[in-house]
Design a protein around this motif. Structure first.
Motif, PDB file in Angstrom:
ATOM      1  N   PRO A  51      13.688 -76.872  70.108  1.00  0.00           N
ATOM      2  CA  PRO A  51      13.157 -78.178  69.702  1.00  0.00           C
ATOM      3  C   PRO A  51      14.187 -79.305  69.794  1.00  0.00           C
ATOM      4  O   PRO A  51      13.849 -80.433  70.177  1.00  0.00           O
ATOM      5  N   THR A  52      15.449 -79.009  69.468  1.00  0.00           N
ATOM      6  CA  THR A  52      16.468 -80.052  69.539  1.00  0.00           C
ATOM      7  C   THR A  52      16.747 -80.428  70.989  1.00  0.00           C
ATOM      8  O   THR A  52      16.912 -81.614  71.320  1.00  0.00           O
ATOM      9  N   ALA A  53      16.787 -79.437  71.886  1.00  0.00           N
ATOM     10  CA  ALA A  53      16.988 -79.728  73.310  1.00  0.00           C
ATOM     11  C   ALA A  53      15.838 -80.564  73.859  1.00  0.00           C
ATOM     12  O   ALA A  53      16.045 -81.455  74.692  1.00  0.00           O
ATOM     13  N   SER A  54      14.610 -80.294  73.395  1.00  0.00           N
ATOM     14  CA  SER A  54      13.464 -81.091  73.851  1.00  0.00           C
ATOM     15  C   SER A  54      13.602 -82.539  73.435  1.00  0.00           C
ATOM     16  O   SER A  54      13.150 -83.452  74.132  1.00  0.00           O
ATOM     17  N   ALA A  55      14.231 -82.763  72.259  1.00  0.00           N
ATOM     18  CA  ALA A  55      14.360 -84.128  71.751  1.00  0.00           C
ATOM     19  C   ALA A  55      15.483 -84.898  72.436  1.00  0.00           C
ATOM     20  O   ALA A  55      15.316 -86.083  72.738  1.00  0.00           O
ATOM     21  N   VAL A  56      16.616 -84.245  72.682  1.00  0.00           N
ATOM     22  CA  VAL A  56      17.794 -84.987  73.152  1.00  0.00           C
ATOM     23  C   VAL A  56      18.328 -84.509  74.486  1.00  0.00           C
ATOM     24  O   VAL A  56      19.352 -85.021  74.966  1.00  0.00           O
ATOM     25  N   GLY A  57      17.672 -83.532  75.123  1.00  0.00           N
ATOM     26  CA  GLY A  57      18.111 -83.057  76.433  1.00  0.00           C
ATOM     27  C   GLY A  57      19.467 -82.391  76.381  1.00  0.00           C
ATOM     28  O   GLY A  57      19.807 -81.684  75.423  1.00  0.00           O
ATOM     29  N   ASP A  58      20.289 -82.644  77.408  1.00  0.00           N
ATOM     30  CA  ASP A  58      21.588 -81.960  77.467  1.00  0.00           C
ATOM     31  C   ASP A  58      22.644 -82.595  76.556  1.00  0.00           C
ATOM     32  O   ASP A  58      23.817 -82.205  76.585  1.00  0.00           O
ATOM     33  N   HIS A  59      22.254 -83.554  75.737  1.00  0.00           N
ATOM     34  CA  HIS A  59      23.166 -84.103  74.720  1.00  0.00           C
ATOM     35  C   HIS A  59      23.110 -83.279  73.431  1.00  0.00           C
ATOM     36  O   HIS A  59      23.503 -83.757  72.361  1.00  0.00           O
ATOM     37  N   LEU A  60      22.665 -82.063  73.559  1.00  0.00           N
ATOM     38  CA  LEU A  60      22.541 -81.149  72.429  1.00  0.00           C
ATOM     39  C   LEU A  60      23.838 -80.999  71.632  1.00  0.00           C
ATOM     40  O   LEU A  60      23.832 -81.107  70.396  1.00  0.00           O
ATOM     41  N   PRO A  61      25.002 -80.761  72.299  1.00  0.00           N
ATOM     42  CA  PRO A  61      26.248 -80.637  71.511  1.00  0.00           C
ATOM     43  C   PRO A  61      26.565 -81.910  70.718  1.00  0.00           C
ATOM     44  O   PRO A  61      27.041 -81.836  69.584  1.00  0.00           O
ATOM     45  N   ALA A  62      26.275 -83.069  71.309  1.00  0.00           N
ATOM     46  CA  ALA A  62      26.590 -84.338  70.628  1.00  0.00           C
ATOM     47  C   ALA A  62      25.790 -84.474  69.339  1.00  0.00           C
ATOM     48  O   ALA A  62      26.334 -84.814  68.283  1.00  0.00           O
ATOM     49  N   VAL A  63      24.507 -84.175  69.404  1.00  0.00           N
ATOM     50  CA  VAL A  63      23.670 -84.388  68.224  1.00  0.00           C
ATOM     51  C   VAL A  63      23.961 -83.337  67.155  1.00  0.00           C
ATOM     52  O   VAL A  63      23.844 -83.618  65.956  1.00  0.00           O
ATOM     53  N   LEU A  64      24.369 -82.142  67.572  1.00  0.00           N
ATOM     54  CA  LEU A  64      24.752 -81.134  66.587  1.00  0.00           C
ATOM     55  C   LEU A  64      26.008 -81.566  65.822  1.00  0.00           C
ATOM     56  O   LEU A  64      26.124 -81.358  64.616  1.00  0.00           O
ATOM     57  N   ILE A  65      26.951 -82.175  66.543  1.00  0.00           N
ATOM     58  CA  ILE A  65      28.182 -82.626  65.888  1.00  0.00           C
ATOM     59  C   ILE A  65      27.905 -83.846  65.011  1.00  0.00           C
ATOM     60  O   ILE A  65      28.394 -83.944  63.876  1.00  0.00           O
ATOM     61  N   VAL A  66      27.093 -84.786  65.507  1.00  0.00           N
ATOM     62  CA  VAL A  66      26.752 -85.960  64.696  1.00  0.00           C
ATOM     63  C   VAL A  66      25.985 -85.530  63.445  1.00  0.00           C
ATOM     64  O   VAL A  66      26.191 -86.064  62.352  1.00  0.00           O
ATOM     65  N   GLY A  67      25.095 -84.549  63.600  1.00  0.00           N
ATOM     66  CA  GLY A  67      24.317 -84.080  62.465  1.00  0.00           C
ATOM     67  C   GLY A  67      25.152 -83.428  61.389  1.00  0.00           C
ATOM     68  O   GLY A  67      24.760 -83.407  60.212  1.00  0.00           O
ATOM     69  N   PHE A  68      26.314 -82.908  61.788  1.00  0.00           N
ATOM     70  CA  PHE A  68      27.171 -82.246  60.812  1.00  0.00           C
ATOM     71  C   PHE A  68      27.951 -83.248  59.956  1.00  0.00           C
ATOM     72  O   PHE A  68      28.398 -82.923  58.854  1.00  0.00           O
ATOM     73  N   ILE A  69      28.075 -84.497  60.431  1.00  0.00           N
ATOM     74  CA  ILE A  69      28.882 -85.491  59.714  1.00  0.00           C
ATOM     75  C   ILE A  69      28.337 -85.780  58.308  1.00  0.00           C
ATOM     76  O   ILE A  69      29.108 -85.779  57.329  1.00  0.00           O
TER      77      ILE A  69
END
Length: 508
Positions: A51-69
């Motif tokens: 589901p996260t890849a569907s939302a943000v495409g290949d920016h998956l690592p970026a959003v996982l790191i931002v989400g951890f902040i």
């Protein structure tokens, strides 16, 4: 030389509001393992990657790191509160001290509702993967379908919860032993999966070999803000559970320092693991909607079930066992939080004194543990029989509860330390700025989730009068909490009328 209060508590592990728990039974390593276990990385990633890849495409690592902040900022606030008030009640105790008993009671309700709801979810998932694993081991496909048989599913689920409760009742030593085995196994399998995925990508045998790019880490490359917000909302919840290490503060070696340090380490371990696994999956699968692409909606419910075979070959069964061990481990470790929160509420008079009972043999919150597992079991059995959609929609509401009690706790840190926030740059950041930003972000996510849940398409798609069932169920959970709070006010008015007091230590 006289000792400061904080030094004394480090030496004795006791204070005026110690609740009879097993002092000094958990160190940093044990706490981190239990924290990672509660987050359940194998199970969480299997359901969140697609589901996260569907939302943000290949920016998956970026959003996982931002989400951890936001999680890190809130964790810094938890660490400061624990240094000043090391109490197993955590959110309940800290919010009651900062904002008064009413807010503390509702904050603890959010924690209790979230953790007890997720116990049902974890038990249900463990049952699914239990029969799937047996099916894969024996080669008999029909065994996997046993999880759809309601009586068998319910009986298996209740047995799993009873076993998990018994391990929790036996205390931290038993819990640590079980968790070391289960957590180590899932970490080894996840790293195995990642390395195998990288190898396939490097030799050209991957499904959709995608070359590594630093652009994957650029959150500003996401095509729209709504996609970014959706990705953040998904990623925030995959870190939930680290705060369990704070509820063990009275059982930790170094009660004012170890839990806070372990919480930060837990989050860092998990974000590192998520990043490695995500990079491996991206390199192997890409984000297309092809057969094994992360954007394929047909595999998003359980990405590892689809990818384990092509990535790990004949050893794919290990991934099913890893997800099973992940949900089983989290089922057991998640019981720690509600049991200790109810223990503290009983201790301070916010609930019946029965909840303050501790096993004289194992020094664990015996009565509260039994109550937590009974409520979770009854909830699962009733909902599973009535409607599976209602069951999963109720569990979906836990996102609201998580943001609610994390936000309240972070802001409790800001208010409690308001007088000393300007003493130094470090105090300003750790006691004021970080928890303030983290708390506001979590409360924004809380409001956003409420708004989104009103959409009938949210969750299972069920609705009443054009309003999403998830919203209705979430509001019912809060109304039930308010009703329970006023009931306790009638039964125990002294808790709500008196100024809340707990043991406080001089923090550095």
């Amino acid at each position: 030389m006289s000792e400061s209060p904080s030094t004394s508590v480090e030496a004795t592990g006791q204070h005026a509001h110690s609740k009879g728990l097993s002092i000094g039974s958990i160190g940093v390593l044990g706490a981190v393992v239990i924290g990672v276990s509660t987050i359940a990385p194998a199970y969480t990633l299997s359901g969140a990657l697609g589901p996260t890849a569907s939302a943000v495409g290949d920016h998956l690592p970026a959003v996982l790191i931002v989400g951890f902040i936001p999680m890190l900022l809130v964790a810094l606030g938890y660490r400061q509160l624990n240094r000043a008030m090391p109490d197993a009640g955590t959110t309940f105790t800290w919010a009651s001290k900062a904002f008064g008993p009413w807010v503390g009671w509702m904050g603890s309700w959010g924690l209790l509702a979230a953790t007890i709801l997720v116990l049902s979810n974890l038990a249900g998932i463990a049952v699914d993967f239990f029969y799937l694993a047996i099916s894969q081991l024996t080669g008999v496909d029909s065994i996997a379908e046993l999880t759809r048989n309601v009586p068998i599913n319910v009986i298996t689920c209740v047995i799993f919860m009873a076993i998990a409760a018994y391990v929790s009742y036996r205390g931290m030593e038993t819990t640590k032993t079980v968790q070391y085995v289960l957590v180590s196994f899932q970490l080894v399998v996840l790293l195995w999966f990642s390395i195998a995925a990288f190898r396939h990508a490097s030799v050209g045998s991957a499904f959709d070999a995608t070359a590594f790019s630093w652009e994957w880490f650029n959150p500003f490359g996401i095509e729209s803000f709504s996609a970014f917000a959706a990705g953040i909302a998904l990623s925030v919840f995959i870190y939930w559970g680290w705060d369990v290490v704070l509820t063990m503060n009275e059982e930790s070696r170094g009660t004012t320092t170890t839990p806070g340090r372990a919480a930060i380490l837990t989050i860092l371990v998990v974000v590192s693991l998520y990043t490695v696994v995500t990079l491996g999956a991206l390199s192997f699968s890409g984000v297309s909607e092809g057969e094994f692409g992360l954007g394929n909606p047909d595999i998003q419910e359980n990405v590892f079930a689809a990818l384990a075979g092509p990535v790990m070959g004949p050893m794919a069964i290990l991934m099913s066992l890893a997800v099973l061990s992940s949900s089983a481990a989290s089922l057991q470790s998640t019981m720690i939080s509600p049991a200790r929160t109810m223990l503290a509420m009983g201790h301070y008079g916010a609930l019946s004194r029965k909840y303050a009972q501790v096993s004289p043999r194992y020094q664990t919150p015996a009565y509260a543990t039994v109550v937590a597992v009974v409520i979770a079991s009854v909830f699962y059995v009733v909902m599973r029989i009535i409607s599976e959609n209602v069951l999963w929609d109720t569990i979906t509401t836990l996102g609201m509860m998580v943001c609610f009690y994390y936000g309240i706790t972070a802001l409790a840190c800001v208010w409690y330390f308001r007088a000393e926030a300007t003493a130094s740059a470090g105090a300003f950041f750790n006691k004021f700025l970080a928890p303030l930003v983290g708390g506001i972000l979590l409360l924004i996510f809380f409001c956003q989730t409420i708004w989104d849940s009103m959409d009938p398409d949210y969750g299972s798609g069920s609705e009443i009068g054009g309003i999403g069932l998830v919203f209705i169920l979430g509001m019912l959970v809060f109304i039930l909490g308010i009703a329970a709070m006023f009931w306790q006010y009638r039964k125990r008015p002294e808790f709500f009328r008196n100024r809340f007091e707990t043991t406080e230590f001089i923090a550095d």
